[in-house]
Design a protein around this motif. Structure first.
Motif, PDB file in Angstrom:
ATOM      1  N   CYS A  47       7.125   2.404   3.494  1.00 22.72           N
ATOM      2  CA  CYS A  47       6.681   0.795   3.630  1.00 22.72           C
ATOM      3  C   CYS A  47       6.091   0.593   5.304  1.00 22.72           C
ATOM      4  O   CYS A  47       6.775   1.334   6.033  1.00 22.72           O
ATOM      5  CB  CYS A  47       7.883  -0.057   3.638  1.00 22.72           C
ATOM      6  SG  CYS A  47       7.438  -1.546   4.142  1.00 22.72           S
TER       7      CYS A  47
ATOM      8  N   ASP B  55       3.309  -1.342  -0.833  1.00 21.56           N
ATOM      9  CA  ASP B  55       4.228   0.086  -0.602  1.00 21.56           C
ATOM     10  C   ASP B  55       5.597  -0.134  -0.101  1.00 21.56           C
ATOM     11  O   ASP B  55       6.209   0.612   0.051  1.00 21.56           O
ATOM     12  CB  ASP B  55       3.654   1.007   0.434  1.00 21.56           C
ATOM     13  CG  ASP B  55       2.322   1.664  -0.363  1.00 21.56           C
ATOM     14  OD1 ASP B  55       2.373   2.190  -1.392  1.00 21.56           O
ATOM     15  OD2 ASP B  55       1.301   1.707   0.354  1.00 21.56           O
TER      16      ASP B  55
ATOM     17  N   ARG C 231       6.205  -1.549  -8.322  1.00 20.22           N
ATOM     18  CA  ARG C 231       5.295  -1.115  -7.228  1.00 20.22           C
ATOM     19  C   ARG C 231       3.967  -0.544  -7.897  1.00 20.22           C
ATOM     20  O   ARG C 231       2.995  -0.699  -7.198  1.00 20.22           O
ATOM     21  CB  ARG C 231       5.963  -0.010  -6.313  1.00 20.22           C
ATOM     22  CG  ARG C 231       4.776   0.588  -5.098  1.00 20.22           C
ATOM     23  CD  ARG C 231       5.562   1.725  -4.548  1.00 20.22           C
ATOM     24  NE  ARG C 231       6.599   1.405  -3.724  1.00 20.22           N
ATOM     25  CZ  ARG C 231       7.217   1.984  -2.583  1.00 20.22           C
ATOM     26  NH1 ARG C 231       6.651   3.040  -2.441  1.00 20.22           N
ATOM     27  NH2 ARG C 231       8.227   1.668  -2.104  1.00 20.22           N
TER      28      ARG C 231
ATOM     29  N   LYS D  29       0.612  -2.342  -6.926  1.00 22.34           N
ATOM     30  CA  LYS D  29      -0.727  -1.861  -6.348  1.00 22.34           C
ATOM     31  C   LYS D  29      -1.779  -1.715  -7.431  1.00 22.34           C
ATOM     32  O   LYS D  29      -2.939  -1.996  -6.892  1.00 22.34           O
ATOM     33  CB  LYS D  29      -0.117  -0.084  -6.226  1.00 22.34           C
ATOM     34  CG  LYS D  29       0.736   0.129  -4.972  1.00 22.34           C
ATOM     35  CD  LYS D  29       1.492   1.513  -4.974  1.00 22.34           C
ATOM     36  CE  LYS D  29       0.299   2.513  -4.430  1.00 22.34           C
ATOM     37  NZ  LYS D  29       0.296   2.215  -3.087  1.00 22.34           N
TER      38      LYS D  29
END
Length: 471
Positions: A85, A390, A398, A402
């Motif tokens: 992250c 992220d 995730r 994304k």
């Protein structure tokens, strides 16, 4: 925006507010009415209406699109789920088994995807391999220093990313892996609470052109100020230029779409013997019922339709890119690849026939310098959102976060590349160079992201039917 458009926008806003207040205050309103009372008629800043979208998507487009997305080219998505992250360090990973993502082994992939490059056609793949073997960068001048080589590589990377609205994963990274989307479907995993709200709060509070003095309604990480908070927020939102208002509605629509998916594929049963997913009407109501969301739920659903129109328009504009004879949905199976390209072109022709497309020419008009500054801000904010993905602790969440942000970012790239697409070589000279390109990763994200939105629109009809049985 002209004076008449401002009047229409204000009138639509006031009418929606009146309808929401009337429904919320009516104890006899049914569950279906409370969720869908405002999800009808014309959409703000558009010429289209909800009913036209429902008919077109549910009866014409959805079945064809789902068939395409089951093909080998579109079901495999290369992604790096191990990136740290970039915004905060106390990021924790979800330990629930439903949050896990199972990557593909190389022997599970179609032969055309087993190459290390990420290009979208057989010709491009072979060309890149030749370039790598010849070492063209070094052949320019064998006396180039390592620093100069890195500088040239950075220039190439910058040229490739200049038009992107997302920070794309490096597909050459050893941490990037192929994932079979059909075996890792988007659904409710049990990942929720403060961590998920922190993600969305960062997106809304820091990247939607919103000043700190304006409070977003129903923000779980801030003190609730009641109805006044919602009124002041939407008064501010309606006063924004159409571009900034569109940005918020895209984010809100994406959030709504994800919430529809989670409600439609909710973990209903979890034990050692089986896991069972299905429609959770109560969860849908918690997210979209006007009474339970202080009128917010129906607004979110309208923004979902707005997002649908934006991505639909992008797909209608990018048809010339896929019509080129040199383009293939290359997986190594020549017969199926040809069939799927024909299927893709028929879908794009169908999309182009939609009668009430969003008019992107209303965006970024006026003073050229101001319009360019706004476009750059638009791009910067959306790139930030793609980087926030992220920070999501659930790997399955995730993955789909994304993919869907990259898909929307690719749609925006298309809409803002109209001149480059128009300048593409015609079909008689398909191999001439073009300034507009899409990588395979962008193509897969674009269609799967739109597939998620199309699914959300289809699921709304299911929830309408389920809610109509509740008094």
């Amino acid at each position: 925006m002209g004076l008449e458009q401002v009047r229409i926008s204000i009138f639509a806003f006031l009418l929606a507010a009146v309808l929401a207040a009337a429904t919320s205050s009516d104890p006899s309103a049914s569950a279906a009415q409370r969720c869908f009372c405002q999800v009808t008629g014309h959409l703000d800043d558009c010429t289209c209406d909800v009913e036209t979208i429902d008919l077109f998507n549910n009866q014409k487009l959805f079945p064809k699109l789902q068939k395409l997305l089951e093909s080998d080219y579109f079901r495999y998505y290369k992604v790096n789920l191990k990136k740290a992250c970039p915004f905060w360090s106390e990021n924790s990973h979800c330990g629930i088994r439903s949050c896990a993502v199972k990557p593909c082994n190389l022997n599970e992939l179609p032969i055309g995807l087993m190459s290390s490059n990420s290009k979208y056609s057989k010709e491009a793949s072979e060309e890149q391999e030749d370039c790598e073997k010849a070492g063209k960068l070094g052949a320019i001048d064998s006396s180039l220093s390592e620093e100069a080589r890195r500088t040239l590589q950075e220039w190439n990377r910058h040229d490739d990313e200049a038009d992107r609205f997302c920070e794309a994963d490096d597909e050459q990274s050893p941490d990037s892996e192929y994932v079979d989307l059909l075996l890792n479907p988007e659904r409710f995993t049990g990942y929720k609470g403060a961590e998920t709200w922190k993600i969305w709060n960062s997106i809304y509070e820091e990247n939607c052109f919103k000043p700190n003095t304006i409070k977003r309604p129903l923000n779980p990480l801030a003190a609730d100020r009641g109805e006044d908070e919602g009124r002041s927020f939407y008064h501010w939102l309606e006063g924004l230029c159409v571009e900034k208002r569109a940005f918020f509605r895209l984010v809100s629509g994406l959030h709504a779409s994800i919430n529809v998916h989670l409600s439609a594929r909710y973990l209903l049963q979890d034990n050692w013997f089986e896991q069972k997913w299905g429609h959770n009407v109560s969860e849908f109501q918690l997210r979209f019922d006007a009474n339970l969301t202080k009128g917010e739920g129906p607004r979110r659903l309208r923004n979902l339709y707005f997002l649908y129109l934006i991505e639909l328009r992008a797909l209608s504009k990018v048809l010339p890119f896929f019509e080129r004879t040199s383009f293939q949905l290359y997986t190594g199976n020549a017969i199926r690849d040809k069939e799927n390209k024909n299927r893709l072109l028929k879908i794009l022709d169908l999309i182009k026939s939609f009668p009430l497309h969003f008019d992107e020419n209303s965006l970024f008009t006026g003073d050229q310098k101001e319009a360019q500054k706004l476009k750059d801000d638009f791009k910067h904010h959306f790139r930030n959102i793609s980087r926030i993905m992220d920070c999501v602790g659930c790997f399955k969440c995730r993955l789909w976060g994304k993919l869907q942000t990259q898909g929307l970012g690719t749609a925006l790239k298309i809409l803002f590349s109209e001149k480059q697409i128009e300048a593409m070589p015609d079909l008689e000279f398909p191999d001439s160079p073009s300034s507009f390109q899409l990588s395979r990763q962008e193509i897969v994200a674009l269609f799967n992201a739109f597939g998620r939105i199309s699914t959300s629109i289809k699921e709304l009809q299911t929830f309408r039917d389920l809610l109509s049985r509740i008094q």
